[in-house]
Design a protein around this motif. Structure first.
Motif, PDB file in Angstrom:
ATOM      1  N   VAL A 555       0.860  -1.182   0.000  1.00 57.04           N
ATOM      2  CA  VAL A 555       0.000   0.000   0.000  1.00 57.04           C
ATOM      3  C   VAL A 555       0.894   1.229   0.000  1.00 57.04           C
ATOM      4  CG1 VAL A 555      -1.874  -1.156   1.225  1.00 57.04           C
ATOM      5  CG2 VAL A 555      -0.106   0.037   2.529  1.00 57.04           C
ATOM      6  N   ALA A 556       0.329   2.364  -0.334  1.00 57.14           N
ATOM      7  CA  ALA A 556       1.095   3.605  -0.334  1.00 57.14           C
ATOM      8  C   ALA A 556       1.453   3.983   1.102  1.00 57.14           C
ATOM      9  CB  ALA A 556       0.293   4.717  -0.979  1.00 57.14           C
ATOM     10  N   SER A 567       6.449   3.139  12.488  1.00 59.40           N
ATOM     11  CA  SER A 567       5.293   2.730  11.686  1.00 59.40           C
ATOM     12  C   SER A 567       5.671   2.521  10.222  1.00 59.40           C
ATOM     13  CB  SER A 567       4.181   3.777  11.787  1.00 59.40           C
ATOM     14  OG  SER A 567       3.679   3.847  13.105  1.00 59.40           O
ATOM     15  N   HIS A 568       6.516   3.385   9.690  1.00 61.36           N
ATOM     16  CA  HIS A 568       6.954   3.229   8.298  1.00 61.36           C
ATOM     17  C   HIS A 568       7.697   1.908   8.116  1.00 61.36           C
ATOM     18  CE1 HIS A 568       6.708   7.809   8.243  1.00 61.36           C
ATOM     19  NE2 HIS A 568       5.825   7.402   7.338  1.00 61.36           N
ATOM     20  N   LEU A 569       8.575   1.589   9.054  1.00 62.09           N
ATOM     21  CA  LEU A 569       9.324   0.339   8.953  1.00 62.09           C
ATOM     22  C   LEU A 569       8.392  -0.862   8.967  1.00 62.09           C
ATOM     23  CD1 LEU A 569      12.370   0.976  11.339  1.00 62.09           C
ATOM     24  CD2 LEU A 569      12.395   0.878   8.848  1.00 62.09           C
ATOM     25  N   GLU A 570       7.419  -0.842   9.871  1.00 59.44           N
ATOM     26  CA  GLU A 570       6.487  -1.968   9.973  1.00 59.44           C
ATOM     27  C   GLU A 570       5.643  -2.097   8.713  1.00 59.44           C
ATOM     28  OE1 GLU A 570       4.524  -0.813  13.545  1.00 59.44           O
ATOM     29  OE2 GLU A 570       5.901  -1.937  14.841  1.00 59.44           O
ATOM     30  N   LEU A 571       5.187  -0.968   8.185  1.00 59.10           N
ATOM     31  CA  LEU A 571       4.378  -0.989   6.983  1.00 59.10           C
ATOM     32  C   LEU A 571       5.153  -1.531   5.787  1.00 59.10           C
ATOM     33  CD1 LEU A 571       2.458   2.399   7.232  1.00 59.10           C
ATOM     34  CD2 LEU A 571       1.405   0.154   6.915  1.00 59.10           C
ATOM     35  N   LEU A 572       6.412  -1.137   5.672  1.00 60.94           N
ATOM     36  CA  LEU A 572       7.201  -1.509   4.503  1.00 60.94           C
ATOM     37  C   LEU A 572       7.778  -2.917   4.605  1.00 60.94           C
ATOM     38  CD1 LEU A 572       8.523  -0.810   1.800  1.00 60.94           C
ATOM     39  CD2 LEU A 572      10.406   0.258   3.068  1.00 60.94           C
ATOM     40  N   LEU A 573       8.277  -3.286   5.784  1.00 57.42           N
ATOM     41  CA  LEU A 573       9.118  -4.471   5.872  1.00 57.42           C
ATOM     42  C   LEU A 573       8.511  -5.662   6.594  1.00 57.42           C
ATOM     43  CD1 LEU A 573      12.545  -2.715   6.572  1.00 57.42           C
ATOM     44  CD2 LEU A 573      11.691  -3.599   4.403  1.00 57.42           C
ATOM     45  N   LEU A 574       7.492  -5.445   7.414  1.00 56.92           N
ATOM     46  CA  LEU A 574       6.902  -6.598   8.084  1.00 56.92           C
ATOM     47  C   LEU A 574       6.050  -7.400   7.105  1.00 56.92           C
ATOM     48  CD1 LEU A 574       5.833  -5.474  11.671  1.00 56.92           C
ATOM     49  CD2 LEU A 574       7.840  -6.780  10.962  1.00 56.92           C
ATOM     50  N   ASN A 575       6.036  -8.699   7.276  1.00 54.10           N
ATOM     51  CA  ASN A 575       5.305  -9.597   6.380  1.00 54.10           C
ATOM     52  C   ASN A 575       3.830  -9.643   6.773  1.00 54.10           C
ATOM     53  OD1 ASN A 575       4.795 -11.449   4.381  1.00 54.10           O
ATOM     54  ND2 ASN A 575       5.449 -13.201   5.611  1.00 54.10           N
ATOM     55  N   LYS A 581      -2.070  -3.966   6.521  1.00 53.08           N
ATOM     56  CA  LYS A 581      -1.299  -2.741   6.274  1.00 53.08           C
ATOM     57  C   LYS A 581      -2.218  -1.545   6.046  1.00 53.08           C
ATOM     58  CE  LYS A 581       3.073  -4.767   5.071  1.00 53.08           C
ATOM     59  NZ  LYS A 581       4.360  -4.559   4.412  1.00 53.08           N
ATOM     60  N   GLU A 582      -3.341  -1.769   5.402  1.00 54.39           N
ATOM     61  CA  GLU A 582      -4.302  -0.665   5.230  1.00 54.39           C
ATOM     62  C   GLU A 582      -4.809  -0.176   6.579  1.00 54.39           C
ATOM     63  OE1 GLU A 582      -7.171  -2.377   2.618  1.00 54.39           O
ATOM     64  OE2 GLU A 582      -6.090  -1.776   0.786  1.00 54.39           O
ATOM     65  N   LYS A 583      -5.004  -1.113   7.503  1.00 54.42           N
ATOM     66  CA  LYS A 583      -5.444  -0.735   8.847  1.00 54.42           C
ATOM     67  C   LYS A 583      -4.355   0.066   9.552  1.00 54.42           C
ATOM     68  CE  LYS A 583      -8.127  -0.903  12.534  1.00 54.42           C
ATOM     69  NZ  LYS A 583      -7.271  -0.256  13.537  1.00 54.42           N
ATOM     70  N   MET A 584      -3.092  -0.320   9.356  1.00 53.68           N
ATOM     71  CA  MET A 584      -1.983   0.399   9.983  1.00 53.68           C
ATOM     72  C   MET A 584      -1.872   1.818   9.419  1.00 53.68           C
ATOM     73  SD  MET A 584       1.033  -2.472  10.278  1.00 53.68           S
ATOM     74  CE  MET A 584       2.170  -1.264  10.988  1.00 53.68           C
ATOM     75  N   VAL A 585      -2.109   1.964   8.116  1.00 57.19           N
ATOM     76  CA  VAL A 585      -2.075   3.301   7.510  1.00 57.19           C
ATOM     77  C   VAL A 585      -3.181   4.168   8.098  1.00 57.19           C
ATOM     78  CG1 VAL A 585      -2.390   4.600   5.371  1.00 57.19           C
ATOM     79  CG2 VAL A 585      -0.971   2.543   5.377  1.00 57.19           C
ATOM     80  N   GLU A 586      -4.354   3.591   8.249  1.00 58.37           N
ATOM     81  CA  GLU A 586      -5.481   4.335   8.837  1.00 58.37           C
ATOM     82  C   GLU A 586      -5.149   4.786  10.257  1.00 58.37           C
ATOM     83  OE1 GLU A 586     -10.226   3.683   9.959  1.00 58.37           O
ATOM     84  OE2 GLU A 586      -9.114   2.135   8.856  1.00 58.37           O
ATOM     85  N   ASP A 587      -4.587   3.874  11.043  1.00 61.38           N
ATOM     86  CA  ASP A 587      -4.209   4.223  12.423  1.00 61.38           C
ATOM     87  C   ASP A 587      -3.150   5.314  12.422  1.00 61.38           C
ATOM     88  OD1 ASP A 587      -5.977   2.353  13.357  1.00 61.38           O
ATOM     89  OD2 ASP A 587      -4.452   0.795  13.686  1.00 61.38           O
ATOM     90  N   TYR A 588      -2.206   5.224  11.475  1.00 61.94           N
ATOM     91  CA  TYR A 588      -1.143   6.220  11.389  1.00 61.94           C
ATOM     92  C   TYR A 588      -1.732   7.608  11.114  1.00 61.94           C
ATOM     93  CZ  TYR A 588       3.112   8.604   9.810  1.00 61.94           C
ATOM     94  OH  TYR A 588       4.149   9.493   9.658  1.00 61.94           O
ATOM     95  N   ASN A 589      -2.691   7.662  10.209  1.00 61.80           N
ATOM     96  CA  ASN A 589      -3.261   8.951   9.820  1.00 61.80           C
ATOM     97  C   ASN A 589      -4.176   9.539  10.889  1.00 61.80           C
ATOM     98  OD1 ASN A 589      -1.984   9.034   7.304  1.00 61.80           O
ATOM     99  ND2 ASN A 589      -3.601   7.763   6.363  1.00 61.80           N
ATOM    100  N   ASN A 590      -4.732   8.686  11.742  1.00 62.42           N
ATOM    101  CA  ASN A 590      -5.709   9.160  12.737  1.00 62.42           C
ATOM    102  C   ASN A 590      -5.110   9.386  14.115  1.00 62.42           C
ATOM    103  OD1 ASN A 590      -7.766   9.074  10.849  1.00 62.42           O
ATOM    104  ND2 ASN A 590      -8.313   6.953  11.339  1.00 62.42           N
ATOM    105  N   ASN A 591      -3.837   9.077  14.287  1.00 66.85           N
ATOM    106  CA  ASN A 591      -3.211   9.198  15.597  1.00 66.85           C
ATOM    107  C   ASN A 591      -1.981  10.102  15.514  1.00 66.85           C
ATOM    108  OD1 ASN A 591      -4.693   7.228  17.431  1.00 66.85           O
ATOM    109  ND2 ASN A 591      -4.284   5.955  15.625  1.00 66.85           N
TER     110      ASN A 591
END
Length: 627
Positions: A555-556, A567-575, A581-591
């Motif tokens: 995801v972007a 958060s960027h590391l987890e989004l990019l490199l975690l399996n 990952k979409e949920k993590m992006v949402e959490d990133y943008n809302n927190n």
């Protein structure tokens, strides 16, 4: 310790004497895991490290001293790696600092690290004697080999025959793995390895832009160095006038005798010329490149008598240079040091060879591999030793057309593992100056600290092949690198993260995977690569590096122009799945945004969570699963 040293020396002598008594007409027989032929800088390091790594090792040393160009050749002003405290090189430096009770040995202006050759020889001898797995045969020279051709067309070395310089007795050493640490690459030539000699045309080397023309096959000048010392006011140490001496031969070696632009260095008077190689205790190393004692001869393919004759001519030039200093320059109190080399003429045991045969191995290391790591070449991922000195060739004494060489600036670099490995001989490793590099690159890979570290890697390779019972071509690059890191030896050339720092191993491993890159800079005669551990890193930069590693975001990632957070590391490199990952992006943008990480933190996280050294690589630096 003294009892152990005595016992080891006694054991080697006892074994040879017992074996000699079995049949006076036959060679003495010895058997071991690893035999290193050549006690030069690389061979000495290879033997010590092989023994430390658990392999029974025999080192065949041509001279009475270990260390080669660092000691027996008298070139004890080192070039480069002053800011790369790596492996055996750093161990050697610390022992030298302890001997002189100072961390500042910048006594001469050619180097930051200058010492008396006999001190270096003593240090190497103590290091060798401390290893119960190591036997050294001093003053033995390679005579012949026994080799076997295998069904698959490859070959296997079975034994080497070495002859004593003292009594001409012959020893036949059988081993499982062999290391060529000779000055001129004699063992690999006997084994039938393809090799190069001298300058290659651009269409052969692939190195465009160096202005190479003419004189192909020409090697670098050698030097028969000398150690002289100042015996004090009122003394006269003038040697007998050498045959064929003329003042003109050394005119323009300094400003006191010449104002011609032909000299290499400007504004150098006689004292500054001597201070170039000033050593502790009022001594000087004579290895002067500007109309001094450099000498051209190519003895690579000569017989032993032919080599001796040519090297005697090099000795005579050095003696003429000393006589010039004593008479023309009026320095009668400066004479050959009488407390260095136990030779009739007080000159070193061996000559300083800058170049010999160069293996055509699994990998050929060229200038493009060094100048643009990660762009033109992936060989940096396979690094096993490091260097930071510019490309430096000595070609002023070639009697014909001088090669036209124009060198581009370079950063620091890592020697690729595959440059030590032949293609067809399954149990031979090459170190010292004979590794698989272009003639251009030999101008930097030949320098003392680099050769020492390359030898250390060769020792680890040999012991690994023994332990795992495999051919040298099947050794794991990552296994070798991991062992080097345990020995505190750099595989990446970062000068701003030192081995004593807790994050050093992680940063070295992540760097060698390509997931994080450093920045190479040309800084005169001391090139540097910086990791910048305490700076930040933009998200888009890590995305590009991760893509080269084979990881692309599902995801972007948010804020790609911003600096990296956890958060960027987890989004990019975690399996994780796309949904996760979409949920993590949402959490990133809302927190609230998490804190930005330093490059040091990023490297540690990547090493722990991605563990890049579990991913094997080929000799060319590509990953075994692609990329």
């Amino acid at each position: 310790m003294k009892k152990r040293i005595f016992f080891q020396a006694f054991l080697a002598t006892f074994l040879l004497s017992i074996l000699a008594c079995t049949d006076p007409g036959q060679p003495n027989l010895m058997e071991t895991d690893v035999v290193v032929v050549g006690g030069g800088t690389g061979g000495t390091a290879a033997a010590i490290q092989s023994a430390r790594s658990g392999a029974r090792t025999i080192l065949v040393c041509e001279s009475p001293w270990l260390g080669g160009m660092l000691t027996a050749a008298g070139v004890s002003c080192t070039d480069g790696n002053h800011k790369l405290p790596s492996g055996l090189w750093e161990e050697f430096r610390k022992a030298m600092y302890a001997h002189y009770d100072t961390n500042n040995l910048a006594t001469g202006w050619v180097s930051n690290f200058n010492f008396e050759p006999h001190v270096g020889a003593q240090i190497f001898q103590k290091m060798a004697e401390a290893e119960p797995n190591l036997i050294v045969l001093y003053e033995h020279q390679l005579q012949n080999i026994r080799i076997k051709t295998l069904a698959d067309g490859n070959t296997k070395l079975e034994s080497v025959f070495v002859v004593s310089k003292q009594d001409s007795s012959v020893v036949n050493i059988t081993a499982k793995v062999f290391v060529d640490g000779t000055e001129l690459g004699d063992l690999m030539a006997m084994a039938g390895c393809p090799y190069s000699v001298g300058l290659e045309p651009e269409d052969v080397s692939g190195e465009i832009g160096y202005g190479v023309s003419g004189a192909y096959g020409v090697i670098q000048d050698l030097t028969y160095a000398a150690i002289v010392k100042d015996y004090g006011p009122g003394t006269d140490k003038t040697i007998p006038k050498p045959a064929n001496y003329t003042d003109e031969e050394f005119a323009c070696s300094n400003n006191e005798d010449c104002n011609d632009q032909a000299k290499l260095y400007s504004n150098v008077d006689a004292q500054k010329m001597l201070d170039y190689g000033r050593l502790p205790n009022n001594k000087y190393m004579l290895n002067w490149p500007s109309n001094g004692n450099d000498f051209y001869t190519n003895i690579i393919h000569s017989s032993e008598p032919g080599r001796i004759k040519a090297l005697d001519s090099a000795k005579q030039k050095t003696l003429r240079f000393i006589y010039y200093i004593q008479t023309k320059l009026g320095r009668k109190s400066i004479g050959l040091a009488d407390d260095e080399f136990n030779t009739p003429d007080l000159l070193p045991y061996i000559a300083y060879h800058r170049e010999g045969r160069r293996l055509e191995g699994l990998i050929r290391f060229r200038s493009a591999d060094m100048i643009q790591p990660g762009k033109e070449s992936l060989l940096y991922r396979t690094g096993i030793s490091v260097g930071d000195y510019p490309i430096d060739h000595h070609h002023r004494m070639y009697p014909g057309q001088q090669p036209d060489l124009t060198f581009v600036p370079v950063p620091s670099y890592a020697i690729p593992a595959g440059s030590l490995i032949p293609e067809k001989v399954i149990n031979l490793i090459v170190c010292d100056k004979g590794i698989s590099v272009s003639n251009i690159m030999n101008g930097t890979t030949r320098l003392q600290p680099v050769v020492l570290l390359t030898g250390q890697a060769a020792g680890i390779m040999a012991a690994t092949a023994i332990r795992e019972k495999i051919n040298v071509q099947d050794i794991s690059v990552r296994t070798i690198q991991a062992q080097l890191l345990k020995a505190k030896a750099h595989i990446m050339t970062y000068v701003d993260v030192l081995p004593e720092e807790p994050e050093w191993t992680a940063i070295q491993q992540v760097g060698a995977s390509g997931l994080m890159m450093g920045e190479g800079k040309t800084e005169g005669w001391s090139n540097r690569t910086y990791f910048y551990p305490d700076s930040t890193l933009p998200v888009k930069t890590l995305i590009a590096w991760a893509a080269d590693y084979g990881v692309r975001p599902l995801v972007a990632l948010p804020d790609e122009d911003e600096n990296i957070t956890l958060s960027h590391l987890e989004l990019l490199l975690l399996n994780l799945t796309r949904v996760q990952k979409e949920k993590m992006v949402e959490d990133y943008n809302n927190n609230p945004k998490p804190p930005v990480l330093t490059r040091r933190d990023i490297a540690v996280w990547i090493d722990k969570n991605l563990n890049p050294f579990t991913r094997e690589i080929f000799w060319d630096g590509s990953f075994s699963d692609g990329y």
